[in-house]
Design an enzyme around this catalytic site. Structure first.
Site, short mmCIF file in Angstrom:
data_model
loop_
_atom_site.label_atom_id
_atom_site.label_comp_id
_atom_site.label_asym_id
_atom_site.label_seq_id
_atom_site.Cartn_x
_atom_site.Cartn_y
_atom_site.Cartn_z
N HIS A 120 -39.93 -16.14 101.37
CA HIS A 120 -40.09 -14.63 102.60
C HIS A 120 -39.52 -15.75 103.73
O HIS A 120 -40.16 -15.42 104.97
CB HIS A 120 -41.35 -13.83 102.00
N CYS A 149 -33.02 -16.41 123.57
CA CYS A 149 -32.66 -17.60 123.13
C CYS A 149 -31.86 -18.45 124.16
O CYS A 149 -31.58 -17.54 125.15
CB CYS A 149 -31.23 -18.16 122.21
ZN LIG Z 1 -28.57 -19.40 120.51
#
Ligand SMILES: [Zn+2]
Length: 248
Positions: A120, A149
């Site tokens: 998983h 990010c």
């Molecule tokens: Zn990214």
């Protein structure tokens, strides 16, 4: 019980290729609640509502707020317990080759096991949905939800949501490992969920011994396991290792 500990130590001493199959029960002693069963997260939440990939795609912030933040708080501070450490010691002794786990907490790697197959995925890492850059979950700043990010993409757990496939290489490698082993330790799992449920069968088919370490009997106990050592993973592993050390 003592006899079974001795028997397990003897069987481990004689084995050359040990594989461990682990589930939620090995991590409860590290403070990680199970998803299923009594006291599990899925008693509190409907997994289809908050742990399904469709729910995440539709509203990542909501899933982050309801589920991922809470899991991050738990996993960030969790440490391997004697169950994980015992399996790592078995690897150091040259006995254990591979850990196959249903857990996503990354605690087997933290304990020192080097070949861990995760059905998983691994929640200890987050992945950018745009550029796939990975970030250690512990380092992710959650002052803004969803966290992003450097490229601006949204971060998601590097784990498998409901509705997502189990990674193919994990399937293939675990089948191989289970078929090649001469002893399988089934620790902290009732192994009723696929594909984990198949692994003891693959092992048994090729003549491996199956030793189960669980607090209660499971569907494996009667049909598949050679014997069950009833108890918590950490305590049982400690006793087995104590017995095993002089034997090898
Ligand atoms: Zn990214």
């Amino acid at each position: 019980m003592d006899d079974l500990i001795k028997q397990a130590a003897g069987d481990l001493a004689a084995a050359c290729n040990v594989v461990a199959l682990t589930g939620a029960g090995i991590s409860t002693e590290s403070g990680i609640p199970p998803f299923r069963g009594k006291g599990g997260l899925w008693e509190k939440f409907d997994p289809m509502e908050i742990a399904h990939i469709d729910a995440f795609m539709k509203d990542p912030a909501r899933v982050w707020n309801l589920l991922v933040k809470e899991m991050k708080a738990i996993v960030d501070t969790a440490r391997p317990n004697d169950g994980h450490k015992g399996l790592a010691k078995l690897e150091q002794m040259g006995k254990l080759k591979t850990v196959i786990t249903q857990n996503i907490d990354g605690l087997h790697q933290a304990a020192g096991n080097t070949d861990v197959i995760e059905f998983h995925g691994n929640f200890a890492w987050q992945r950018c949905m745009d550029c796939s850059q990975k970030y250690e979950t512990r380092q992710v700043d959650i002052s803004q939800i969803p966290p992003r990010c450097r490229c601006g993409g949204i971060l998601r757990p590097d784990a498998v949501f409901f509705g997502e496939m189990i990674p193919q290489d994990a399937m293939w490698r675990s089948k191989q490992a289970a078929s090649d082993c001469d002893l399988m330790l089934v620790v902290g799992t009732s192994a009723v969920v696929q594909p984990a449920a198949l692994m003891p069968l693959f092992a048994k088919e090729t003549g491996a011994k199956i030793i189960e370490i669980n607090p209660e009997e499971t569907p494996l106990t009667v049909e598949v396991s050679d014997y069950l050592i009833k108890g918590r993973a950490g305590e049982v592993m400690n006793q087995i290792l104590q017995e095993l050390k002089p034997a090898i």
